[in-house]
Each structure stands twice: as structure tokens, then as C-alpha cells.
Design a protein around this motif. Structure first.
Motif, PDB file in Angstrom:
ATOM      1  N   GLU A  15       0.828  -1.196   0.000  1.00  9.97           N
ATOM      2  CA  GLU A  15       0.000   0.000   0.000  1.00  9.97           C
ATOM      3  C   GLU A  15       0.869   1.256   0.000  1.00  9.97           C
ATOM      4  OE1 GLU A  15      -3.657   1.915   2.669  1.00  9.97           O
ATOM      5  OE2 GLU A  15      -2.951  -0.129   3.005  1.00  9.97           O
ATOM      6  N   ASP A  16       0.496   2.251  -0.829  1.00  5.24           N
ATOM      7  CA  ASP A  16       1.186   3.544  -0.934  1.00  5.24           C
ATOM      8  C   ASP A  16       2.610   3.416  -1.460  1.00  5.24           C
ATOM      9  OD1 ASP A  16      -1.057   4.873  -0.020  1.00  5.24           O
ATOM     10  OD2 ASP A  16      -0.422   4.852   2.070  1.00  5.24           O
ATOM     11  N   VAL A  17       2.888   2.377  -2.218  1.00  7.10           N
ATOM     12  CA  VAL A  17       4.200   2.194  -2.843  1.00  7.10           C
ATOM     13  C   VAL A  17       4.022   2.128  -4.354  1.00  7.10           C
ATOM     14  CG1 VAL A  17       6.193   0.645  -3.092  1.00  7.10           C
ATOM     15  CG2 VAL A  17       5.155   0.993  -0.839  1.00  7.10           C
ATOM     16  N   THR A  18       4.913   2.771  -5.093  1.00  8.41           N
ATOM     17  CA  THR A  18       4.878   2.723  -6.551  1.00  8.41           C
ATOM     18  C   THR A  18       6.139   2.037  -7.069  1.00  8.41           C
ATOM     19  OG1 THR A  18       6.008   4.857  -6.872  1.00  8.41           O
ATOM     20  CG2 THR A  18       3.610   4.899  -6.600  1.00  8.41           C
ATOM     21  N   PHE A  29      14.736   0.599 -12.461  1.00  9.66           N
ATOM     22  CA  PHE A  29      13.412   0.588 -11.832  1.00  9.66           C
ATOM     23  C   PHE A  29      13.554   0.171 -10.369  1.00  9.66           C
ATOM     24  CE2 PHE A  29      12.089   0.545 -16.179  1.00  9.66           C
ATOM     25  CZ  PHE A  29      10.821   1.127 -16.188  1.00  9.66           C
ATOM     26  N   THR A  30      12.763   0.807  -9.514  1.00  8.43           N
ATOM     27  CA  THR A  30      12.795   0.461  -8.099  1.00  8.43           C
ATOM     28  C   THR A  30      11.471   0.830  -7.440  1.00  8.43           C
ATOM     29  OG1 THR A  30      14.105   0.642  -6.063  1.00  8.43           O
ATOM     30  CG2 THR A  30      13.739   2.668  -7.317  1.00  8.43           C
ATOM     31  N   TYR A  31      11.338   0.503  -6.154  1.00 12.40           N
ATOM     32  CA  TYR A  31      10.134   0.837  -5.392  1.00 12.40           C
ATOM     33  C   TYR A  31      10.277   2.253  -4.843  1.00 12.40           C
ATOM     34  CZ  TYR A  31       9.596  -4.240  -5.548  1.00 12.40           C
ATOM     35  OH  TYR A  31       9.483  -5.540  -5.964  1.00 12.40           O
ATOM     36  N   LEU A  32       9.207   3.041  -5.000  1.00 13.24           N
ATOM     37  CA  LEU A  32       9.270   4.461  -4.656  1.00 13.24           C
ATOM     38  C   LEU A  32       8.045   4.899  -3.868  1.00 13.24           C
ATOM     39  CD1 LEU A  32      10.264   5.763  -8.219  1.00 13.24           C
ATOM     40  CD2 LEU A  32      11.827   5.500  -6.276  1.00 13.24           C
ATOM     41  N   THR A  33       8.196   6.003  -3.137  1.00 14.29           N
ATOM     42  CA  THR A  33       7.029   6.677  -2.585  1.00 14.29           C
ATOM     43  C   THR A  33       6.266   7.316  -3.732  1.00 14.29           C
ATOM     44  OG1 THR A  33       8.361   8.666  -2.204  1.00 14.29           O
ATOM     45  CG2 THR A  33       8.113   7.119  -0.355  1.00 14.29           C
ATOM     46  N   PRO A  36       2.417  12.132  -7.011  1.00 10.31           N
ATOM     47  CA  PRO A  36       1.451  12.553  -8.035  1.00 10.31           C
ATOM     48  C   PRO A  36       1.790  13.935  -8.602  1.00 10.31           C
ATOM     49  CG  PRO A  36       0.481  12.645  -5.836  1.00 10.31           C
ATOM     50  CD  PRO A  36       1.780  11.927  -5.702  1.00 10.31           C
ATOM     51  N   CYS A  37       1.769  14.025  -9.931  1.00 10.11           N
ATOM     52  CA  CYS A  37       2.000  15.280 -10.661  1.00 10.11           C
ATOM     53  C   CYS A  37       3.426  15.810 -10.485  1.00 10.11           C
ATOM     54  CB  CYS A  37       0.993  16.356 -10.245  1.00 10.11           C
ATOM     55  SG  CYS A  37      -0.737  15.880 -10.478  1.00 10.11           S
ATOM     56  N   LYS A  38       4.342  14.956 -10.015  1.00 11.58           N
ATOM     57  CA  LYS A  38       5.731  15.373  -9.847  1.00 11.58           C
ATOM     58  C   LYS A  38       6.653  14.342 -10.480  1.00 11.58           C
ATOM     59  CE  LYS A  38       4.923  17.767  -5.434  1.00 11.58           C
ATOM     60  NZ  LYS A  38       5.295  17.814  -3.978  1.00 11.58           N
ATOM     61  N   THR A  39       7.875  14.759 -10.778  1.00 15.09           N
ATOM     62  CA  THR A  39       8.851  13.850 -11.354  1.00 15.09           C
ATOM     63  C   THR A  39       9.293  12.809 -10.327  1.00 15.09           C
ATOM     64  OG1 THR A  39      11.103  13.699 -12.228  1.00 15.09           O
ATOM     65  CG2 THR A  39      10.644  15.517 -10.744  1.00 15.09           C
ATOM     66  N   ASN A  40       9.721  11.645 -10.797  1.00 16.83           N
ATOM     67  CA  ASN A  40      10.219  10.609  -9.896  1.00 16.83           C
ATOM     68  C   ASN A  40      11.458  11.043  -9.115  1.00 16.83           C
ATOM     69  OD1 ASN A  40       8.198   8.977 -10.772  1.00 16.83           O
ATOM     70  ND2 ASN A  40       9.490   7.499 -11.843  1.00 16.83           N
ATOM     71  N   ASP A  41      12.122  12.097  -9.583  1.00 12.08           N
ATOM     72  CA  ASP A  41      13.315  12.580  -8.875  1.00 12.08           C
ATOM     73  C   ASP A  41      12.975  13.073  -7.468  1.00 12.08           C
ATOM     74  OD1 ASP A  41      14.728  11.986 -11.102  1.00 12.08           O
ATOM     75  OD2 ASP A  41      14.961  14.045 -11.805  1.00 12.08           O
ATOM     76  N   THR A  42      11.713  13.408  -7.233  1.00 10.74           N
ATOM     77  CA  THR A  42      11.310  13.908  -5.905  1.00 10.74           C
ATOM     78  C   THR A  42      10.894  12.774  -4.980  1.00 10.74           C
ATOM     79  OG1 THR A  42       8.997  14.214  -6.585  1.00 10.74           O
ATOM     80  CG2 THR A  42      10.507  16.061  -6.949  1.00 10.74           C
ATOM     81  N   ALA A  43      10.877  11.532  -5.483  1.00 12.48           N
ATOM     82  CA  ALA A  43      10.446  10.384  -4.683  1.00 12.48           C
ATOM     83  C   ALA A  43      11.592   9.870  -3.818  1.00 12.48           C
ATOM     84  CB  ALA A  43       9.939   9.276  -5.595  1.00 12.48           C
ATOM     85  N   SER A  44      11.247   9.065  -2.860  1.00 18.19           N
ATOM     86  CA  SER A  44      12.225   8.374  -2.027  1.00 18.19           C
ATOM     87  C   SER A  44      12.144   6.878  -2.304  1.00 18.19           C
ATOM     88  CB  SER A  44      11.949   8.624  -0.540  1.00 18.19           C
ATOM     89  OG  SER A  44      12.042  10.003  -0.238  1.00 18.19           O
ATOM     90  N   ILE A  45      13.291   6.212  -2.252  1.00 22.23           N
ATOM     91  CA  ILE A  45      13.323   4.769  -2.494  1.00 22.23           C
ATOM     92  C   ILE A  45      12.746   4.043  -1.277  1.00 22.23           C
ATOM     93  CG2 ILE A  45      14.828   2.776  -2.847  1.00 22.23           C
ATOM     94  CD1 ILE A  45      16.716   4.564  -4.378  1.00 22.23           C
ATOM     95  N   VAL A  46      11.903   3.054  -1.540  1.00 16.09           N
ATOM     96  CA  VAL A  46      11.252   2.277  -0.499  1.00 16.09           C
ATOM     97  C   VAL A  46      11.850   0.873  -0.471  1.00 16.09           C
ATOM     98  CG1 VAL A  46       9.068   1.285   0.290  1.00 16.09           C
ATOM     99  CG2 VAL A  46       9.107   3.571  -0.710  1.00 16.09           C
ATOM    100  N   GLU A  47      12.190   0.405   0.716  1.00 22.83           N
ATOM    101  CA  GLU A  47      12.684  -0.961   0.866  1.00 22.83           C
ATOM    102  C   GLU A  47      11.491  -1.908   0.934  1.00 22.83           C
ATOM    103  OE1 GLU A  47      15.713  -2.205   0.801  1.00 22.83           O
ATOM    104  OE2 GLU A  47      16.597  -0.215   0.424  1.00 22.83           O
ATOM    105  N   GLN A  48      11.251  -2.612  -0.149  1.00 22.58           N
ATOM    106  CA  GLN A  48      10.154  -3.576  -0.173  1.00 22.58           C
ATOM    107  C   GLN A  48      10.677  -4.917  -0.658  1.00 22.58           C
ATOM    108  OE1 GLN A  48       6.004  -2.810  -1.690  1.00 22.58           O
ATOM    109  NE2 GLN A  48       6.606  -4.260  -3.273  1.00 22.58           N
TER     110      GLN A  48
END
Length: 408
Positions: A15-18, A29-33, A36-48
Motif C-alpha cells: 500500500e502507498d508504494v509505486t 526501476f525500483t520501489y518508490l514513494t 502525483p503530478c511530480k517527477t520521480n526525482d522527488t520520490a524516495s526509495i522504499v525498501e520492499q
């Protein structure tokens, strides 16, 4: 003509992981927070932990097919077909190709052939029972660590009305949890047989809950881990990992036993987020679609007779100013074998009060009365009828039906 430009296989996500490119536009490719409406550069990597991807969702199918299990990394995929946990099972297989999903009803009965599940007269089914194929799979990394187990149950060629008209529940677990002669919670058990043979225990009535059989034991030490999947009209509607115990009192002695399911964070989610009972609403008219526990009930002491009497009587009182235990029918499979007709029932406890009335369960106290008081109440009412005359019967019955439904 246009050819494929790019593609990606998206694994199962928490849930809540992209799952996306990081950094933006790269080949990685990796798991990210979610952003929405923003570039992936603003995401954080999620350990899944990685989960294997199934090429087909669990459910009902008309024809056999080949199932593929996919890993998005270099992880090895391990799987089982008997309901056991692929991280610990002796029957685990390494995925190396497609898995045949077929109508396996004519395969040999295994669990439904076990007869040491009651002290009463019982014969195992002579003919093959309906069956499904349970696939449990996990990814194992190079360092030997595992991801989460993913479970799917497949039914091929099952077109009877009670599969489309009722919810279908599939419970999957290592079969020893239910049927091992020493530790299985569903069986009479070796310990009981040894006690009787040695003369240390005299058998009481077959259904007496004080007989020290495995299935009469209670408490957290007799709770097992299971995966539950629920299907509606052939489609997967809910899946989760929960705890399970044998439920009931006298009815534990029947071959078909009630099973109570508990949502706990140690297995998965702390609630089962699913509308187990269609149309069930709280005092404000909101759907109750989250349960701490539910019971797959065998009909109670009515198991050998009408089977649905308790639910029927309670539903007759649903329009009265009283609480009832709602429910609906279902069919049950255990480790892929048909286990009969059951009723999904809610349990009246502090969680019931919280879900129905919005009162914090920590502020609720339940007072339990002895079962013999039910007979006393009935005797008093009978005396009132006799002394009050026939004119009073209709008024007494109006009060009697909901009272008896409450304590049934």
C-alpha cells in the motif's frame, strides 16, 4: 506497422508504494514513494521485499491453462502446490517453467480422506471431492533471504450454482497445522487415543467439549497461521494472512468444525478489510467492511439437521430493537479440497460494539451469564403464560423470540 517501444513488468506492491524509473528517465526501476503530478526525482526509495508476479489471478476458470511466475530481479522463485509455506516446506519446488492449472477434482482425496477428526461415526467421502489448485510462491535472494509469500487458488471447471451464488472461501496452510496426529488442531489426536488406551481417561459423550482431543483445545497456543482467499462470482475479492482456531463448544465434535479467523499484525494486516457480510451496516448506516475476526460457522448443534436454523432465526429478529449476529452462507475449501457449506458470522464481543456503534472497545465491558439461566428465563415465561392465560401468549412470544435468538 508499429513495434513495441518499451515495456515493464510491475510486481505486486504494498500500500502507498509505486514502481518506477529512478532517477527519472533512467533504465533503473525500483520501489518508490508516490509523487502525483511530480517527477520521480522527488520520490524516495522504499525498501520492499520482492514478491513473485502471477500471470493469472486466483479464481474460477472454464479451461485449463499454463501459469507463469515472474520475478523482476535475479531472485529465485520457489513454490508449493499443497498449501504449505514455500520458505519452510519439504515439498517446495524451484520454478523453472510454467505450472499446469487444470481440473484436479479427480485427483486422489487427501485431507478429506482423514477420518480421525471426530469421535462419532464418520466415513470419508467415497467419491472424489471438488478440488482447486493452491499455488504459494516466494522470491529468494542470492543471500538466502526471502520476500513475502504470495498465494493464489485456482478452480477449473467448477460451474455448480453454489460457487457462483455463494462466496467461496479458500484456506491454505501447511496441512500438519490442521491434521498432524500430534499437533493438528482439527483432529482427535494421538495424545487422546493414548490416554484412552492406557485407562487414564474414560471417554465421555462423543461431543463433550471436555474430552481432551486436539480439536477441543483452546487459546492462542492452538492458533495456526493460514492464508484466506474469498471469491465472489468466480473472481478474487479478498486475500490475507490471518490466524485460525477451531471454534464452538459441543459442535467441535462434528466432522465439519467451525473455524474462527483472527486478523493480527504478526500475520499481516491488523484488520481484515473486506465486506464479509453483504449489507451489514453500523448504527449510522455505514457499511461494515473491516473485521478483527470472523467465524466460519458449521451451523452449531444444528450441523447434523437443518444447518441454517440459527442464522434464519436471528435474521427474523433483524428489524427488532436488539443486536443479532449477522451472516451469510459460503462454501469452504481447505488446502484445495472441498469442505462443505458454512456460514460467515460476526462475533458479538467488544470489537462488535466498536464496529456497530463507534464506541472504543477499551470502554466496553461484557458480562457473561451461565447457560443454565436461559432455561430459567424460559421457565419463568412459561409460568407467566399459564397464569396469564391464552390471551398473553402473543405478547410473550413477541418478547420471547428475540430473547431466545440472542442467547441461542
Amino acid at each position: 506497422e508499429y513495434g513495441e517501444i518499451d515495456s515493464v513488468t510491475v510486481p505486486e506492491l504494498d500500500e502507498d508504494v509505486t514502481y518506477g524509473r529512478y532517477k527519472n528517465g533512467s533504465d533503473n526501476f525500483t520501489y518508490l514513494t508516490y509523487t502525483p503530478c511530480k517527477t520521480n526525482d522527488t520520490a524516495s526509495i522504499v525498501e520492499q521485499t520482492e514478491k513473485p508476479l502471477f500471470s493469472a489471478e486466483g479464481g474460477f476458470y472454464d479451461n485449463e491453462f499454463s501459469l507463469q511466475l515472474i520475478s523482476t530481479s535475479e531472485s529465485v522463485i520457489l513454490y508449493t502446490t499443497d498449501g504449505s509455506d514455500p520458505r519452510t516446506s519439504d515439498s517446495v519446488k524451484k520454478y523453472a517453467g510454467t505450472i499446469r492449472i487444470y481440473n484436479n477434482t479427480n485427483d486422489k482425496n487427501i485431507y478429506s480422506a482423514i477420518t480421525d477428526i471426530t469421535l462419532g461415526d464418520y466415513s470419508a467421502p467415497k467419491n472424489p471431492v471438488d478440488k482447486g489448485i493452491v499455488i504459494r510462491a516466494v522470491c529468494r535472494k542470492a543471500d538466502g533471504t526471502f520476500g513475502d509469500v504470495v498465494t493464489n487458488t485456482y478452480f477449473v471447471g467448477k460451474n455448480k450454482p453454489y460457487y457462483s451464488d455463494f462466496k467461496v472461501v479458500s484456506l491454505s496452510t501447511d496441512s500438519s497445522n490442521f491434521f498432524d496426529e500430534n499437533t493438528g488442531i482439527y483432529v482427535v489426536g494421538k495424545n487422546f487415543h493414548n490416554l484412552v488406551a492406557s485407562g487414564q481417561f474414560v471417554l465421555k459423550d462423543n461431543n463433550d467439549a471436555s474430552n481432551p482431543t486436539n480439536y477441543n483445545q483452546s487459546g492462542s497456543e492452538n492458533e495456526i497461521s493460514v492464508n484466506i482467499q474469498v471469491f465472489e462470482k468466480g473472481k478474487l475479492a479478498y486475500t490475507g494472512d490471518v490466524g485460525a482456531r477451531i471454534s464452538g463448544n459441543w459442535s467441535r465434535g462434528f466432522a465439519q468444525k467451525s473455524i474462527r479467523l483472527y486478523a493480527r499484525s504478526e500475520y499481516g494486516d491488523s484488520d481484515m478489510k473486506y465486506e464479509f457480510i453483504e449489507g451489514l451496516e453500523d448504527i449510522n448506516g455505514n457499511s461494515i467492511d473491516k473485521f478483527d475476526k470472523v467465524t466460519l460457522r458449521n451451523g452449531g448443534t444444528d450441523n447434523q439437521l437443518l444447518h441454517f436454523r440459527d442464522l434464519f432465526i436471528q435474521e427474523l429478529c433483524a428489524d427488532r430493537a436488539m443486536d443479532i449476529q449477522a451472516g451469510e452462507p459460503c462454501t469452504l475449501f481447505i488446502d484445495g479440497e472441498f469442505w462443505g457449506f458454512y456460514f460467515i458470522r460476526e462475533k458479538q464481543d467488544t470489537d462488535y460494539v466498536e464496529s456497530h456503534y463507534g464506541i472504543d472497545k477499551n470502554n466496553v465491558t461484557f458480562i457473561t451469564i451461565p447457560r443454565w439461566t436461559i432455561g430459567l428465563v424460559a421457565a419463568v415465561i412459561t409460568a407467566v403464560v399459564i397464569m396469564g392465560g391464552i390471551q398473553s401468549i402473543s405478547k410473550v412470544c413477541e418478547k420471547l423470540v428475540p430473547v431466545m435468538a440472542l442467547f441461542y
